[in-house]
Write a protein that holds these residues in place. Structure first.
Motif, PDB file in Angstrom:
ATOM      1  N   LEU A  27     181.593  58.960  45.045  1.00 26.00           N
ATOM      2  CA  LEU A  27     180.874  59.511  46.202  1.00 26.00           C
ATOM      3  C   LEU A  27     179.835  60.539  45.757  1.00 26.00           C
ATOM      4  N   SER A  28     180.190  61.329  44.761  1.00 22.19           N
ATOM      5  CA  SER A  28     179.247  62.316  44.229  1.00 22.19           C
ATOM      6  C   SER A  28     178.070  61.607  43.562  1.00 22.19           C
ATOM      7  N   GLU A  30     175.694  49.004  46.620  1.00 25.29           N
ATOM      8  CA  GLU A  30     175.759  50.449  46.835  1.00 25.29           C
ATOM      9  C   GLU A  30     175.084  50.845  48.140  1.00 25.29           C
ATOM     10  N   LEU A  31     173.977  50.200  48.466  1.00 25.42           N
ATOM     11  CA  LEU A  31     173.305  50.478  49.741  1.00 25.42           C
ATOM     12  C   LEU A  31     174.216  50.136  50.909  1.00 25.42           C
ATOM     13  N   LEU A  65     174.057  59.479  55.238  1.00 23.99           N
ATOM     14  CA  LEU A  65     173.780  60.485  54.207  1.00 23.99           C
ATOM     15  C   LEU A  65     174.405  61.827  54.581  1.00 23.99           C
ATOM     16  N   HIS A  66     174.466  62.115  55.862  1.00 16.26           N
ATOM     17  CA  HIS A  66     175.142  63.347  56.309  1.00 16.26           C
ATOM     18  C   HIS A  66     176.646  63.232  56.017  1.00 16.26           C
ATOM     19  N   PHE A  67     177.219  62.085  56.317  1.00 20.68           N
ATOM     20  CA  PHE A  67     178.645  61.898  56.026  1.00 20.68           C
ATOM     21  C   PHE A  67     178.906  61.914  54.522  1.00 20.68           C
ATOM     22  N   LEU A  68     177.963  61.390  53.741  1.00 19.75           N
ATOM     23  CA  LEU A  68     178.107  61.444  52.285  1.00 19.75           C
ATOM     24  C   LEU A  68     178.173  62.895  51.819  1.00 19.75           C
ATOM     25  N   LEU A 102     179.360  54.278  55.328  1.00 18.42           N
ATOM     26  CA  LEU A 102     179.881  55.633  55.526  1.00 18.42           C
ATOM     27  C   LEU A 102     179.435  56.240  56.855  1.00 18.42           C
ATOM     28  N   ALA A 103     178.508  55.592  57.546  1.00 17.31           N
ATOM     29  CA  ALA A 103     178.083  56.065  58.866  1.00 17.31           C
ATOM     30  C   ALA A 103     179.120  55.743  59.936  1.00 17.31           C
ATOM     31  N   ASN A 104     180.107  54.946  59.600  1.00 13.08           N
ATOM     32  CA  ASN A 104     181.133  54.524  60.551  1.00 13.08           C
ATOM     33  C   ASN A 104     182.373  55.418  60.412  1.00 13.08           C
TER      34      ASN A 104
END
Length: 155
Positions: free
Chosen positions: A66-67, A35-36, A87-90, A42-44
């Protein structure tokens, strides 16, 4: 959260519990690491574009996942994240509009360019801060040296 290991007290029954606990510990550790790794991916922006183009961002089960991953923003987990922009993209991925736009290559490219500009700007600011701190330290050291010299001369 990573579980603690179960220790043996020397009897066979405790050893069985330890073995079962180790398997559970290993599976929880594996899940934590998977999960990490996924959250950090997701930063990409290009990966986000890939997910959108292959329909993952339209799948309600994936959106629920995603939630669920929002727990990575909690203090006890965020310390493991190397790429905080993930985390921003999440957060952005919670928006249907953002998920729809990611299917467009120009959108992903624009996000990537903005991300690079942000990194460059932050790097330049960090360099300026280090240089300024070094300038402030140098006069302080010179004052201390001068005070030391005066003390030595007086003796």
């Amino acid at each position: 959260m990573l579980p603690s290991n179960i220790t043996s007290n020397g009897n066979d029954q405790a050893m069985e519990v330890e073995t079962a606990g180790d398997n559970d510990d290993n599976s929880q550790r594996r899940r934590f690491l998977v999960e990490l790794e996924f959250v950090q991916a997701l930063a990409n922006p290009q990966y986000l574009n890939f997910l959108a183009q292959h329909g993952y961002l339209r799948d309600s089960a994936f959106i629920n996942y995603l939630s669920y991953l929002q727990y990575w923003k909690q203090q006890e987990y965020v310390k493991f994240v190397k790429y905080p922009q993930c985390l921003h993209f999440l957060d952005l991925l919670q928006s249907e509009h953002f998920r729809r736009e990611l299917i467009n290559n120009p959108c992903a490219k624009f996000i990537e360019e903005q991300q690079i500009l942000h990194w460059q700007f932050n790097t330049q600011n960090k360099i300026k801060a280090v240089v300024e701190a070094a300038r402030q330290i140098k006069p302080d050291n010179e004052k201390k040296q001068h005070q030391y010299d005066e003390t030595v001369i007086e003796r």
